[in-house]
Design a protein around this motif. Sequence first.
Motif, PDB file in Angstrom:
ATOM      1  N   PRO A 136       0.842  -1.208   0.000  1.00 36.66           N
ATOM      2  CA  PRO A 136       0.000   0.000   0.000  1.00 36.66           C
ATOM      3  C   PRO A 136       0.868   1.245   0.000  1.00 36.66           C
ATOM      4  O   PRO A 136       1.855   1.323   0.740  1.00 36.66           O
ATOM      5  CB  PRO A 136      -0.785  -0.127   1.316  1.00 36.66           C
ATOM      6  N   ILE A 137       0.522   2.193  -0.831  1.00 32.82           N
ATOM      7  CA  ILE A 137       1.191   3.499  -0.836  1.00 32.82           C
ATOM      8  C   ILE A 137       0.109   4.556  -0.728  1.00 32.82           C
ATOM      9  O   ILE A 137      -0.693   4.748  -1.642  1.00 32.82           O
ATOM     10  CB  ILE A 137       2.039   3.707  -2.100  1.00 32.82           C
ATOM     11  N   ASN A 138       0.078   5.218   0.409  1.00 38.01           N
ATOM     12  CA  ASN A 138      -0.921   6.240   0.712  1.00 38.01           C
ATOM     13  C   ASN A 138      -0.158   7.485   1.146  1.00 38.01           C
ATOM     14  O   ASN A 138       0.298   7.575   2.283  1.00 38.01           O
ATOM     15  CB  ASN A 138      -1.860   5.746   1.811  1.00 38.01           C
ATOM     16  N   ILE A 139       0.004   8.430   0.229  1.00 32.78           N
ATOM     17  CA  ILE A 139       0.933   9.554   0.411  1.00 32.78           C
ATOM     18  C   ILE A 139       0.214  10.789   0.943  1.00 32.78           C
ATOM     19  O   ILE A 139      -0.852  11.163   0.450  1.00 32.78           O
ATOM     20  CB  ILE A 139       1.621   9.889  -0.927  1.00 32.78           C
ATOM     21  N   TYR A 140       0.828  11.404   1.944  1.00 35.83           N
ATOM     22  CA  TYR A 140       0.349  12.674   2.500  1.00 35.83           C
ATOM     23  C   TYR A 140       1.251  13.773   1.957  1.00 35.83           C
ATOM     24  O   TYR A 140       2.387  13.952   2.413  1.00 35.83           O
ATOM     25  CB  TYR A 140       0.414  12.620   4.026  1.00 35.83           C
ATOM     26  N   GLU A 141       0.776  14.489   0.942  1.00 33.98           N
ATOM     27  CA  GLU A 141       1.545  15.598   0.381  1.00 33.98           C
ATOM     28  C   GLU A 141       1.371  16.819   1.278  1.00 33.98           C
ATOM     29  O   GLU A 141       0.239  17.152   1.660  1.00 33.98           O
ATOM     30  CB  GLU A 141       1.076  15.922  -1.037  1.00 33.98           C
ATOM     31  N   GLY A 145       5.790  24.296   5.746  1.00 36.13           N
ATOM     32  CA  GLY A 145       5.683  25.592   6.404  1.00 36.13           C
ATOM     33  C   GLY A 145       4.282  25.992   6.790  1.00 36.13           C
ATOM     34  O   GLY A 145       4.094  26.935   7.570  1.00 36.13           O
ATOM     35  N   SER A 146       3.262  25.314   6.242  1.00 31.28           N
ATOM     36  CA  SER A 146       1.886  25.732   6.535  1.00 31.28           C
ATOM     37  C   SER A 146       1.005  24.591   7.030  1.00 31.28           C
ATOM     38  O   SER A 146      -0.213  24.716   7.034  1.00 31.28           O
ATOM     39  CB  SER A 146       1.261  26.355   5.277  1.00 31.28           C
ATOM     40  N   TRP A 147       1.613  23.490   7.416  1.00 27.13           N
ATOM     41  CA  TRP A 147       0.818  22.379   7.960  1.00 27.13           C
ATOM     42  C   TRP A 147       0.268  22.760   9.338  1.00 27.13           C
ATOM     43  O   TRP A 147      -0.926  22.756   9.570  1.00 27.13           O
ATOM     44  CB  TRP A 147       1.672  21.109   8.045  1.00 27.13           C
ATOM     45  N   PHE A 450      -3.375  15.872  -0.670  1.00 25.32           N
ATOM     46  CA  PHE A 450      -2.725  17.037  -0.089  1.00 25.32           C
ATOM     47  C   PHE A 450      -3.309  17.302   1.295  1.00 25.32           C
ATOM     48  O   PHE A 450      -4.486  17.032   1.560  1.00 25.32           O
ATOM     49  CB  PHE A 450      -2.945  18.254  -0.979  1.00 25.32           C
ATOM     50  N   MET A 451      -2.474  17.832   2.174  1.00 22.43           N
ATOM     51  CA  MET A 451      -2.899  18.140   3.533  1.00 22.43           C
ATOM     52  C   MET A 451      -4.164  19.003   3.519  1.00 22.43           C
ATOM     53  O   MET A 451      -4.305  19.916   2.709  1.00 22.43           O
ATOM     54  CB  MET A 451      -1.782  18.856   4.283  1.00 22.43           C
ATOM     55  N   GLY A 452      -5.067  18.697   4.413  1.00 22.95           N
ATOM     56  CA  GLY A 452      -6.339  19.405   4.484  1.00 22.95           C
ATOM     57  C   GLY A 452      -7.464  18.658   3.805  1.00 22.95           C
ATOM     58  O   GLY A 452      -8.627  18.809   4.186  1.00 22.95           O
ATOM     59  N   ASN A 453      -7.133  17.839   2.795  1.00 20.56           N
ATOM     60  CA  ASN A 453      -8.185  17.043   2.160  1.00 20.56           C
ATOM     61  C   ASN A 453      -8.867  16.139   3.176  1.00 20.56           C
ATOM     62  O   ASN A 453     -10.078  15.909   3.106  1.00 20.56           O
ATOM     63  CB  ASN A 453      -7.610  16.182   1.026  1.00 20.56           C
ATOM     64  N   GLU A 454      -8.064  15.633   4.118  1.00 20.84           N
ATOM     65  CA  GLU A 454      -8.609  14.695   5.113  1.00 20.84           C
ATOM     66  C   GLU A 454      -9.522  15.390   6.123  1.00 20.84           C
ATOM     67  O   GLU A 454     -10.244  14.715   6.875  1.00 20.84           O
ATOM     68  CB  GLU A 454      -7.466  13.974   5.837  1.00 20.84           C
ATOM     69  N   LEU A 455      -9.496  16.712   6.144  1.00 23.66           N
ATOM     70  CA  LEU A 455     -10.337  17.479   7.066  1.00 23.66           C
ATOM     71  C   LEU A 455     -11.592  18.005   6.390  1.00 23.66           C
ATOM     72  O   LEU A 455     -12.408  18.664   7.043  1.00 23.66           O
ATOM     73  CB  LEU A 455      -9.556  18.682   7.610  1.00 23.66           C
ATOM     74  N   ALA A 456     -11.768  17.716   5.099  1.00 23.57           N
ATOM     75  CA  ALA A 456     -12.801  18.375   4.293  1.00 23.57           C
ATOM     76  C   ALA A 456     -12.600  19.890   4.375  1.00 23.57           C
ATOM     77  O   ALA A 456     -13.504  20.661   4.686  1.00 23.57           O
ATOM     78  CB  ALA A 456     -14.207  17.986   4.736  1.00 23.57           C
ATOM     79  N   HIS A 457     -11.362  20.281   4.069  1.00 21.61           N
ATOM     80  CA  HIS A 457     -10.962  21.685   4.178  1.00 21.61           C
ATOM     81  C   HIS A 457     -11.822  22.549   3.263  1.00 21.61           C
ATOM     82  O   HIS A 457     -11.958  22.263   2.078  1.00 21.61           O
ATOM     83  CB  HIS A 457      -9.489  21.820   3.789  1.00 21.61           C
TER      84      HIS A 457
END
Length: 607
Positions: A136-141, A145-147, A450-457
Amino acid sequence: MKAQYLKDYHEGNSLEAYRFYGAHPEKEGIRFTVYAPNAQAIQVIGSFDDWSCKGHKMRKIDERGTWSIYIKGAKVHDAYKYRITQATGRVVDKMDPYAFYSELRPNTASVVEDLSWDRWSDEEWLANRNKGFDRPINIYEMHIGSWMKEEEEEFVNYRKIAKKLIRYVKQNHFTHIELMPLCEYPFDGSWGYQCSGYFSVTSRYGSCHDLMYLVNEAHKAGIGVIMDFVPVHFVKDDFSLSYFDGTALYEYPQAHDADSQWGTANFDLWKEEVRSFLMSAASFWIDVYHFDGLRMDAISNAIFWHGNKQLGVNEGALNFIKRMNFLLNERYQGKIMLIAEDSTDFPNVTKSTFDGGLGFDYKWDLGWMNDTLKYLKKDPVYRKWHHNNITFSMAYFYSERFLMEFSHDEVVHGKATIINKMWGTYEQKFAQARTLYLYMFTHPGKKLNFMGNELAHWREWDETKENDWFLLSYPAHDAFHQYFAKLGELYTSEPTLYANDYSWESFEWIDADNADKNLFSFIRKGEQNDYVVILNFSPNHYAHEVFGVLQKGMYTEILNTEWNRYGGTLDAPAQKCHAIRVSRNNKPFMIEVDVPAFGGVLLEVKK
């Protein structure tokens, strides 16, 4: 040894030019070496003599243009520049193309750095890592500096953020972190895609050893780290590579080839020294910082002149890419991942160089991303006329090893975030986003978000602001976050969803043609079990909907996107559907399933 370094460098075969060029500690001083074949004269100026420029004239050590000097008393952490009398007679101060560190912008001097670090403890990880074809490859892009910002600090620090970041990545079942470019760059708003220092880790976020610490800690936790690398273009700022010795040393000599669409300069990828420079830079991040792979930016702009198919194939750039990928695989024994961002239909991007391909391991499936999001932006009334936006990806999927991605490019510049691209009301957007992600995680191919997608940004990404972590105080976003983590857990723990991604035998449509109902159904086939995936992109609830299946047995609902624990409206037990020996959809058995509006259902049957 010097002769071999120079031979490889000028022949375009070097992966280790940084071991010779640049600033290296020697005994009681520093050895400075630079390539500038058309310069009339070069001096090293720096903080070691209060920038006085006295007596530090470099000398040519070969007829092909390498200059060098040993300066006694210069030391690690000293700032320096090369004062070059260019071919035109103009005198300009330049950064070191091979500098390992640089001053914090807006200052532009290079900094002497000692890259030795005796705290590496990731030997077991390095020995066991591979390209992940059957993993499995599940990448968190992420943009580091803004995470998550540090209070009252302009920049976060690699070392300080490590524990928090790695814990978060593990909790959300990501297997890799992909860091947006960390090569030094002058303008914050370029996000690192307009580089100046290809061997210089950006000083914004800490020291070289701080970054090593972050990578080492990730490896100890079982997390891979991928570097976003930019081999196509560089900044035109006068202190950098642009017309380094007064001639087009790194860029194309003709302006129409050199000038890129981003206001930068395109590397002349036909030159052997430029090839060695970039291949050495690629190898540098893997060798020195232990990165597990490189995501190569804007490969379409290397395949075709200016990324335009109508302008023809750039054969010199293709030869460079093939050579780089071949040599990197040879050097690192085929254990590192090479990923192409490529929006073209150029064939064999992920085929071996031995078989005439470009030698990448994975290619971003930008077609899948664009088609899928285009479909979900539409009013469901019109979706039946665009049904193939969803089905088309499987028509070409096996032509390359594709990676399914929703990257930073999809959530900036007025494009709206992933959830905000969905058609409909607030609640309908959440429902469709949940179904979209069920589709993504069950579609063959590796994953990237990309970061934030998992939060329903809801807000578009802004590099000056951290993720909107306060969203997790809202039930809808918290539930979506839990749902996203559950999908990651399922994907990374179930071999049926990843082990044979690139085999025809792993996927089969149940019904790819139910356009009138906006329904899609398929099977992911494994050795121990099969998964039936049903996606409903209509606002209609379908009770007792019939689907053909391949085998008898009990089909148990593993996940429903409308369960209320994930923000949906269902408080019902998991469905259990017994297969009946009645042919449907050209399958020998059938099951009846309740499919919620804008919902997705995942069913498992054991073999």
